[in-house]
Motif scaffolding. Structure first.
Motif, short mmCIF file in Angstrom:
data_model
loop_
_atom_site.label_atom_id
_atom_site.label_comp_id
_atom_site.label_asym_id
_atom_site.label_seq_id
_atom_site.Cartn_x
_atom_site.Cartn_y
_atom_site.Cartn_z
N LEU A 64 0.81 -1.21 0.00
CA LEU A 64 0.00 0.00 0.00
C LEU A 64 0.85 1.27 0.00
O LEU A 64 0.33 2.37 -0.18
N SER A 65 2.15 1.11 0.23
CA SER A 65 3.01 2.29 0.36
C SER A 65 3.41 2.83 -1.01
O SER A 65 3.17 2.20 -2.04
N ASP A 66 4.04 3.99 -1.00
CA ASP A 66 4.59 4.53 -2.24
C ASP A 66 6.01 4.05 -2.45
O ASP A 66 6.49 3.96 -3.57
N ALA A 67 6.69 3.78 -1.34
CA ALA A 67 8.06 3.29 -1.44
C ALA A 67 8.48 2.65 -0.12
O ALA A 67 7.91 2.96 0.93
N VAL A 68 9.45 1.77 -0.23
CA VAL A 68 9.97 1.08 0.94
C VAL A 68 11.47 1.33 1.01
O VAL A 68 12.17 1.27 0.00
N LEU A 69 11.95 1.65 2.21
CA LEU A 69 13.39 1.79 2.42
C LEU A 69 13.83 0.65 3.34
O LEU A 69 13.25 0.46 4.41
N LEU A 70 14.84 -0.08 2.88
CA LEU A 70 15.28 -1.26 3.62
C LEU A 70 16.73 -1.12 4.04
O LEU A 70 17.55 -0.62 3.27
N GLY A 71 17.04 -1.57 5.27
CA GLY A 71 18.43 -1.58 5.74
C GLY A 71 19.15 -2.81 5.21
O GLY A 71 19.73 -2.80 4.13
N ALA A 72 19.09 -3.88 5.96
CA ALA A 72 19.74 -5.13 5.54
C ALA A 72 19.14 -6.27 6.35
O ALA A 72 18.61 -6.04 7.44
N VAL A 73 19.21 -7.48 5.81
CA VAL A 73 18.69 -8.63 6.56
C VAL A 73 19.73 -9.73 6.68
O VAL A 73 20.64 -9.84 5.87
N GLY A 74 19.59 -10.55 7.72
CA GLY A 74 20.41 -11.75 7.88
C GLY A 74 21.46 -11.63 8.95
O GLY A 74 21.79 -10.54 9.40
N LEU A 274 11.36 -0.48 -3.90
CA LEU A 274 12.06 -0.79 -2.65
C LEU A 274 13.50 -0.35 -2.84
O LEU A 274 14.13 -0.69 -3.84
N TYR A 275 13.98 0.40 -1.88
CA TYR A 275 15.31 1.00 -1.99
C TYR A 275 16.19 0.47 -0.88
O TYR A 275 15.77 0.43 0.28
N GLU A 276 17.37 0.03 -1.24
CA GLU A 276 18.24 -0.57 -0.23
C GLU A 276 19.70 -0.42 -0.64
O GLU A 276 20.01 -0.32 -1.82
N PRO A 277 20.58 -0.41 0.36
CA PRO A 277 22.01 -0.40 0.03
C PRO A 277 22.37 -1.74 -0.59
O PRO A 277 21.71 -2.74 -0.33
N CYS A 278 23.43 -1.77 -1.41
CA CYS A 278 23.84 -3.03 -2.04
C CYS A 278 24.55 -3.96 -1.05
O CYS A 278 24.66 -5.15 -1.28
N HIS A 279 25.04 -3.40 0.05
CA HIS A 279 25.76 -4.25 0.99
C HIS A 279 24.80 -5.02 1.88
O HIS A 279 23.59 -4.75 1.89
N GLY A 280 25.35 -5.92 2.67
CA GLY A 280 24.52 -6.74 3.54
C GLY A 280 24.48 -6.22 4.96
O GLY A 280 24.73 -5.03 5.21
N SER A 281 24.17 -7.12 5.90
CA SER A 281 23.91 -6.71 7.28
C SER A 281 25.17 -6.63 8.13
O SER A 281 25.11 -6.20 9.28
N ALA A 282 26.31 -7.04 7.59
CA ALA A 282 27.62 -6.90 8.24
C ALA A 282 27.58 -7.18 9.74
O ALA A 282 27.94 -6.30 10.54
N PRO A 283 27.17 -8.39 10.15
CA PRO A 283 27.03 -8.67 11.58
C PRO A 283 28.33 -8.46 12.36
O PRO A 283 28.29 -8.12 13.55
#
Ligand code: IPM
Ligand code: MG
Length: 358
Positions: A64-74, A274-283
């Motif tokens: 339902l949103s206009d856009a999603v901003l995502l950090g990282a997963v995993g 959906l907008y996100e950095p190309c890098h991962g979650s860098a635990p």
């Protein structure tokens, strides 16, 4: 009123999201954008809270949103879970659920960071390429898939498949992007071995008749990997399928010195994204204020441009980031040891961008 869903996710996700959200809030006010933001759960954080990597509520709100901003997963905490319950599945499901077939991954070298690349400066300086990756088809999603048979004799299998309409729609995105840039498009395939990419090549050829101004070339993926590290500036726009795009975009990212600088956009045909950095979650560096928030901040800029029709706000963020880099501020991942550099943490980097926005 445009609605933005914020998905911080795991690892460094919450830290980089905090900085990006501050930047978003600032331009929201400065440019009177009237944006509403709301945080939702995805990835390991969602697994811990609900048992699912993508709760229904998150997908419903994202749609339902206009856009999603995502950090990282995993992260290692969830690595032992079965494939279907892993944090990465949340990402794949939201991509598919929102029909985000077009993944744009620019690799742009900021002049200040030329010496941060592991490649010679003359090979990468001035680099500006765009990888257009098909994101919800190919071997990532093809059926049949699985692991079958008796222990010791089991067979694992996946299916790489693309229909002509799927190839055509990603092809058009890539040709349009090339038209807006330097009018050179390289389609990457493995047409010497894989039928699915014989069809891919055929459709790209057919499409090229609609774009007479774009110079279309084709390259096998093994050669493309080699050319990306040998002479990356020969490329303007590259278009490829899901798996090859995953691999080549990591290689392209590293040409720029740090994957910590690169934003991405994943779009559907309504320009919802959906907008996100190309890098991962860098635990390994999570929670230590060491992460580079710039890729996420630049993802906000892409969001303003592609989904929110706010090109001025988008440009102001890019200018602010350039200004901060020019002033010598570096997170540890982009530091080169050159004189004039000042190493800062995630928070201070975000703070500096905010300051530059004024
Ligand atoms: C990416 C990532 C994802 C992918 C993973 C986390 C599922 O590597 O966005 O490139 O393979 O698409
Ligand atoms: Mg990847």
């Amino acid at each position: 009123m445009p609605n933005i869903v914020l998905l911080a996710g795991d690892g460094i996700g919450p830290e980089i999201m905090a900085e990006a959200a501050r930047v978003l809030d600032r331009v929201n006010v400065q440019f009177s954008l009237g944006l509403n933001t709301e945080h939702c759960l995805i990835g390991g954080a969602a697994i811990d809270a609900t048992g699912e990597p993508l709760p229904d509520e998150t997908l419903a709100k994202a749609k339902l949103s206009d856009a999603v901003l995502l950090g990282a997963v995993g992260g290692p905490k969830w690595d032992a879970l079965p494939m279907d319950k892993r944090p990465e599945k949340g990402l794949l499901k939201i991509r598919a659920g929102m029909d985000l077939f077009a993944n744009l991954r620019p690799a742009l070298l900021y002049p200040e960071l030329a010496s941060a690349s592991t490649l010679k400066e003359e090979v990468v300086s001035g680099l500006d390429l765009l990888i257009v990756r098909e994101l919800i088809g190919g071997i990532y999603f093809g059926e049949p898939r699985g692991i079958e048979g008796e222990l010791g004799q089991r067979v694992g299998f996946n299916t790489d498949r693309y229909s002509e309409p799927e190839i055509e729609r990603i092809g058009r995105i890539a040709f349009d992007a090339a038209m807006a840039r330097n009018k050179k498009l390289c389609s990457v395939d493995k047409a010497n071995v894989l039928e699915v990419t014989v069809l891919w090549r055929e459709v790209m050829e057919r499409l090229s008749h609609d774009y007479p101004d774009v110079e279309l070339s084709h390259m096998y993926v093994d050669n493309a990997a080699m050319q990306l590290v040998r002479a990356p500036k020969q490329f303007d726009v590259m278009v490829t399928g899901n798996l090859f795009g995953d691999i080549l975009s990591d290689a392209a990212a590293m040409l720029t010195g740090s994957i910590g600088m690169l934003p991405s956009a994943s779009l559907n045909s309504d320009k919802q994204g959906l907008y996100e950095p190309c890098h991962g979650s860098a635990p390994d560096i999570a929670g230590q204020d060491l992460a580079n928030p710039l890729a996420t901040i630049l993802s906000v800029s892409m969001m303003l441009l592609h989904s929110l029709n706010a090109p001025k706000a988008a440009a102001s963020i890019e200018t602010a980031v350039k200004q901060v880099l020019a002033s010598g501020l570096r997170t540890q991942d982009i530091a080169t040891g050159a004189s004039g550099e000042q190493i800062v943490g995630c928070r201070a980097m975000g703070e500096a961008v905010l300051k530059a926005l004024n």
